[in-house]
Design a protein around this motif. Sequence first.
Motif, PDB file in Angstrom:
ATOM      1  N   TYR A  94       6.967 127.049 -65.066  1.00  0.00           N
ATOM      2  CA  TYR A  94       8.235 127.180 -65.785  1.00  0.00           C
ATOM      3  C   TYR A  94       9.095 128.112 -64.924  1.00  0.00           C
ATOM      4  CZ  TYR A  94      11.390 127.881 -69.815  1.00  0.00           C
ATOM      5  OH  TYR A  94      12.477 127.913 -70.671  1.00  0.00           O
ATOM      6  N   ASP A  95       9.619 127.548 -63.864  1.00  0.00           N
ATOM      7  CA  ASP A  95      10.388 128.378 -62.949  1.00  0.00           C
ATOM      8  C   ASP A  95      11.326 127.494 -62.122  1.00  0.00           C
ATOM      9  OD1 ASP A  95       8.315 127.234 -61.379  1.00  0.00           O
ATOM     10  OD2 ASP A  95       8.416 128.889 -59.956  1.00  0.00           O
ATOM     11  N   PRO A  96      12.445 128.086 -61.700  1.00  0.00           N
ATOM     12  CA  PRO A  96      12.856 129.465 -61.984  1.00  0.00           C
ATOM     13  C   PRO A  96      13.507 129.585 -63.365  1.00  0.00           C
ATOM     14  CG  PRO A  96      14.524 128.403 -60.649  1.00  0.00           C
ATOM     15  CD  PRO A  96      13.408 127.408 -60.797  1.00  0.00           C
ATOM     16  N   ILE A  97      13.469 130.795 -63.901  1.00  0.00           N
ATOM     17  CA  ILE A  97      14.161 131.087 -65.153  1.00  0.00           C
ATOM     18  C   ILE A  97      15.612 131.399 -64.814  1.00  0.00           C
ATOM     19  CG2 ILE A  97      14.300 132.643 -67.137  1.00  0.00           C
ATOM     20  CD1 ILE A  97      11.263 133.129 -66.762  1.00  0.00           C
ATOM     21  N   ILE A  98      16.505 130.569 -65.335  1.00  0.00           N
ATOM     22  CA  ILE A  98      17.941 130.705 -65.050  1.00  0.00           C
ATOM     23  C   ILE A  98      18.669 130.982 -66.353  1.00  0.00           C
ATOM     24  CG2 ILE A  98      19.992 129.478 -64.245  1.00  0.00           C
ATOM     25  CD1 ILE A  98      18.116 127.837 -62.425  1.00  0.00           C
ATOM     26  N   LEU A  99      19.530 131.985 -66.352  1.00  0.00           N
ATOM     27  CA  LEU A  99      20.318 132.341 -67.526  1.00  0.00           C
ATOM     28  C   LEU A  99      21.784 131.965 -67.314  1.00  0.00           C
ATOM     29  CD1 LEU A  99      18.827 135.839 -68.431  1.00  0.00           C
ATOM     30  CD2 LEU A  99      18.373 133.654 -69.548  1.00  0.00           C
ATOM     31  N   THR A 100      22.334 131.220 -68.276  1.00  0.00           N
ATOM     32  CA  THR A 100      23.759 130.884 -68.290  1.00  0.00           C
ATOM     33  C   THR A 100      24.215 130.905 -69.746  1.00  0.00           C
ATOM     34  OG1 THR A 100      23.499 128.489 -68.612  1.00  0.00           O
ATOM     35  CG2 THR A 100      23.372 129.310 -66.332  1.00  0.00           C
ATOM     36  N   HIS A 101      25.462 130.517 -69.976  1.00  0.00           N
ATOM     37  CA  HIS A 101      25.945 130.428 -71.356  1.00  0.00           C
ATOM     38  C   HIS A 101      25.170 129.374 -72.132  1.00  0.00           C
ATOM     39  CE1 HIS A 101      29.202 133.232 -70.834  1.00  0.00           C
ATOM     40  NE2 HIS A 101      29.704 132.544 -69.819  1.00  0.00           N
ATOM     41  N   ASN A 102      24.727 128.330 -71.456  1.00  0.00           N
ATOM     42  CA  ASN A 102      23.962 127.272 -72.121  1.00  0.00           C
ATOM     43  C   ASN A 102      22.483 127.606 -72.212  1.00  0.00           C
ATOM     44  OD1 ASN A 102      26.211 125.568 -72.483  1.00  0.00           O
ATOM     45  ND2 ASN A 102      25.987 124.735 -70.414  1.00  0.00           N
TER      46      ASN A 102
END
Length: 312
Positions: free
Chosen positions: A117-125
């Motif tokens: 489970y990678d990479p962990i990406i953070l956005t508004h969605n």
Amino acid sequence: MILQTGQRTDIPAFYGQWLINRVHQGFVDVRNPYNLLQITRYPINHDVVDGIAFCTKNPLPFIPLLKEINDYRQFWHMTITPYGPDIEPYVPKVDSVIDGFKQISTRLNPQSMVWRYDPIILTHNYTIDFHFESFYNMAKALEGYTDTVVVSFLDIFDKVAQNFPEGFRPSVDVQHNLIKELISIAHSCNMDLKTCGEGDTFKALGANTEGCLTLECYERAWNVSLKAPKRAPARPECNCYLHGDIGAYDSCSHFCRYCYANTNQAAVRHNRMLHDPNSSLLIGPLPKTAIIKESTEKSWIIDTNYKQETLF
């Protein structure tokens, strides 16, 4: 030796028949990425190849071909993430990949299967709560089919910065909060959570930081004992045993925004047109002026009666 297939491209998704042809022919040629006329030729037979390691986002095209390599040990890293086409344009739907994961695990064993489970990406969605819910749902679906999940945060390599300029690593506090909850979810589903390329940063939280593709992983999955030549780590924070990949850069058509192995889509499309499943090379024919170096790799197995307790 371990035949590595997955650090440069996704062979099960796009080049499965080529790999099977190489197994039948008994050897594979690999270009030096920095000197295209310099070729390493690896033998493929049971006297030398102890197993084949795969890393894929889409095993489905390769599943009908698995019968061709039933007599080879296999170790699978399968990336299953919850992103849409804005991040992973040509990766199949999560449910399909999970189904493929289960099919292969049933043929092998859970210790030979690793969920990435990678990479962990953070956005508004893709918010923190979104990741918690997605990770939980996937972990429940994969429970019993693997006992290991690997996570990491986005690494901003040069190609990543070029193709995904808005990508970033979250703050240290956010990273710790995420990892802490993901560890809890993983343990509730009888999985050990490993971090990839993060050093010992999350060890105190309970993450396994010993490496996500070590010799011990193969030993546990295949019930063998291995003695391999010493290799320098791929990078200081990585404990994995990586070497001799048979793939090629700029050849994966998933076109994930965060990919470190593709320069751009034009380069990939050009190389895909050069692919011949009957060639000894993944991309293009073997040049007449190639300098071929025969690999001297040997079997690493020293004990087939090896025993080790499972993680749980």
